[in-house]
Motif scaffolding. Structure first.
Motif, PDB file in Angstrom:
ATOM      1  N   ASN A   1       0.823  -1.298   0.042  1.00 62.61           N
ATOM      2  CA  ASN A   1      -0.128   0.075   0.082  1.00 62.61           C
ATOM      3  C   ASN A   1       0.859   1.271  -0.025  1.00 62.61           C
ATOM      4  O   ASN A   1       0.334   2.323  -0.697  1.00 62.61           O
ATOM      5  N   PHE A   2       1.923   1.377   0.731  1.00 60.43           N
ATOM      6  CA  PHE A   2       2.862   2.354   0.821  1.00 60.43           C
ATOM      7  C   PHE A   2       3.474   2.658  -0.503  1.00 60.43           C
ATOM      8  O   PHE A   2       3.315   3.884  -0.900  1.00 60.43           O
ATOM      9  N   LEU A   3       4.100   1.713  -0.984  1.00 61.26           N
ATOM     10  CA  LEU A   3       4.632   1.816  -2.462  1.00 61.26           C
ATOM     11  C   LEU A   3       3.584   2.340  -3.569  1.00 61.26           C
ATOM     12  O   LEU A   3       4.027   3.229  -4.271  1.00 61.26           O
TER      13      LEU A   3
ATOM     14  N   LEU B   1       0.610   4.106  -3.013  1.00 61.60           N
ATOM     15  CA  LEU B   1       0.518   5.257  -3.221  1.00 61.60           C
ATOM     16  C   LEU B   1       1.424   6.219  -3.193  1.00 61.60           C
ATOM     17  O   LEU B   1       1.116   7.300  -4.040  1.00 61.60           O
ATOM     18  N   THR B   2       2.558   6.001  -2.678  1.00 58.48           N
ATOM     19  CA  THR B   2       3.576   7.165  -3.055  1.00 58.48           C
ATOM     20  C   THR B   2       3.940   7.325  -4.728  1.00 58.48           C
ATOM     21  O   THR B   2       4.064   8.224  -5.129  1.00 58.48           O
ATOM     22  N   LEU B   3       4.200   6.028  -5.105  1.00 59.11           N
ATOM     23  CA  LEU B   3       4.283   6.300  -6.840  1.00 59.11           C
ATOM     24  C   LEU B   3       2.998   6.920  -7.539  1.00 59.11           C
ATOM     25  O   LEU B   3       3.469   7.921  -8.296  1.00 59.11           O
TER      26      LEU B   3
ATOM     27  N   ILE C   1       0.920   9.101  -6.315  1.00 58.51           N
ATOM     28  CA  ILE C   1       0.828  10.470  -5.868  1.00 58.51           C
ATOM     29  C   ILE C   1       2.008  11.212  -6.972  1.00 58.51           C
ATOM     30  O   ILE C   1       1.711  12.224  -7.466  1.00 58.51           O
TER      31      ILE C   1
END
Lengths: 120, 286
Positions: A79-81, A83-85, A87
């Motif tokens: 989930n973090f990867l 979202l970050t990409l 964005i």
């Protein structure tokens, strides 16, 4: 399922400003190139000592090639990867602060816990 | 022996740097209150007059990756460069450079392994916002040597919550047995309920205000027994899909000690997350 490779793609693109732009502009071509040339490179080893076995499933390849972050969430990408990409890829197209992040949430609104397993 | 002069636990919010520096129309309505709370929090470290900072955080898939993922890692380097391109891109964080304290790193590694933690180490570590955010909030001049300690709260399978608590207790004991006259502050950052990359992200407040209220009470009163009884690797998915960062708070509760009441407690309900700030002054500290 090759969740590890999905995450490796997101991670590899996210940390390289040129690849972020390339993936934004040409998702299908970038995925094709990356799977052929980069998927098997072990990040802390010389290129010659690459792996020989890593490939996407058809569903994973298509989700990446269509920027389909809902499907990528459902396939268990981290989930973090994710979202970050995403964005980095699309926040710029929205006028209001956090508008992309809120749309991202809304498009996943049919999900309640437990979410797809992100373990690799 | 070395003295633990402050134990500090907080959330780390990568947007603070930008919010605090903003002005005019760019300044968010909550910025003034946030800055005031952070400046009061900063005083709690300043007044402890530390010589060295042990800093607990978690790499967000910057240098540590799934092909070789440590559960607990101590940096042992003379210097640390800090912050990464994607943190500059998304949060506007500056590149930073911090001195390390190799002697204390070496001591914690050796003694930590002998105490039952098979710690990984790194001689060349670039630290990320889990450690630079508390530097920015608590010691913006970044003039003290640090010992970074990374935990895996991010890439399952994760260690159990009780291991975080045990590691915290061990770090406290080891620092207090370090043959040195240095004044040490132990600082760690994590999260309360948090959702990133999921349907509950970026709401008007944290995804689970009830969890946040309970968690602040556990931390403020040092109620490790309740936290350990009610928190598990499975249960932490429920308040939000990035809530395993709460285990870094549990580690810091271990550092502070069983039933240790915090001397400074503050919080701030922000969009999408509750910020929380805690400082303990160990009784022996002068």
């Amino acid at each position: 399922m090759s969740k590890y490779l999905l995450d490796k793609f997101l991670y590899s693109i996210d940390r390289d400003p040129e690849l972020v732009e390339r993936y934004r502009d040409d998702p299908r071509g970038t995925v094709q190139w990356w799977e052929a040339e980069r998927a098997n490179v072990i990040l802390n080893c010389p290129q010659a000592e690459r792996s020989t076995w890593l490939t996407f499933t058809a569903a994973e390849r298509e989700a990446l090639a269509t920027h389909d972050y809902v499907r990528l969430f459902e396939l268990g990408s981290h989930n973090f990867l994710l979202l970050t990409l995403f964005i980095a890829l699309f926040e710029r197209d929205y006028d209001e602060p956090l508008a992309f992040q809120r749309e991202f949430a809304a498009r996943l609104g049919h999900w309640t816990a437990p979410y797809p397993d992100i373990s690799t | 022996m070395a003295q633990v002069v402050a134990v500090i636990a907080s959330t780390h919010h990568p947007f603070y740097y930008k919010a605090a520096a903003s002005s005019g129309d760019d300044r968010p309505p909550f910025a003034d209150e946030w800055v005031a709370k952070i400046e009061a929090f900063r005083q709690t470290l300043t007044r402890a007059r530390p010589d060295v900072l042990v800093m607990v955080g978690s790499d967000h898939f910057h240098q540590l990756w799934l092909d070789n993922m440590p559960q607990f890692l101590i940096g042992k380097a003379p210097f640390y460069d800090a912050n990464f391109y994607n943190e500059e891109r998304e949060f506007g964080l500056p590149r930073m450079f911090v001195h390390g304290h190799e002697e204390l790193s070496a001591y914690l590694l050796r003694e930590g392994m002998d105490a039952g933690f098979d710690l990984a180490f790194s001689n060349e570590l670039r630290i990320d916002h889990s450690i630079t955010c508390p530097l920015i909030t608590l010691r913006p001049q970044a003039d003290l040597p640090i010992v970074p300690i990374y935990t895996n709260i991010f890439a399952p399978p994760l260690p159990q919550p009780k291991r975080f608590v045990e590691l915290g207790k061990t770090i406290r004991r080891l620092v207090e047995s370090w043959p040195s006259d240095q004044r040490v502050a132990i600082i760690g950052t994590g999260h309360l309920s948090l959702e990133l990359g999921g349907p509950r992200q970026f709401g008007p407040h944290g995804p689970d205000p009830e969890f946040d209220r309970q968690a602040v009470e556990w931390i403020a009163t040092g109620d490790l027994a309740s936290a350990l009884a009610q928190v598990s690797l499975d249960s932490l998915w429920l308040p939000g899909n990035a809530t395993h960062g709460f285990m870094d708070f549990m580690l810091m509760m271990g550092v502070a000690g069983e039933n240790a009441k915090a001397d400074h407690v503050d919080s701030l309900d922000l969009f999408h997350t509750m910020e929380a700030y805690f400082t303990w002054y160990p009784k022996a500290a002068a």
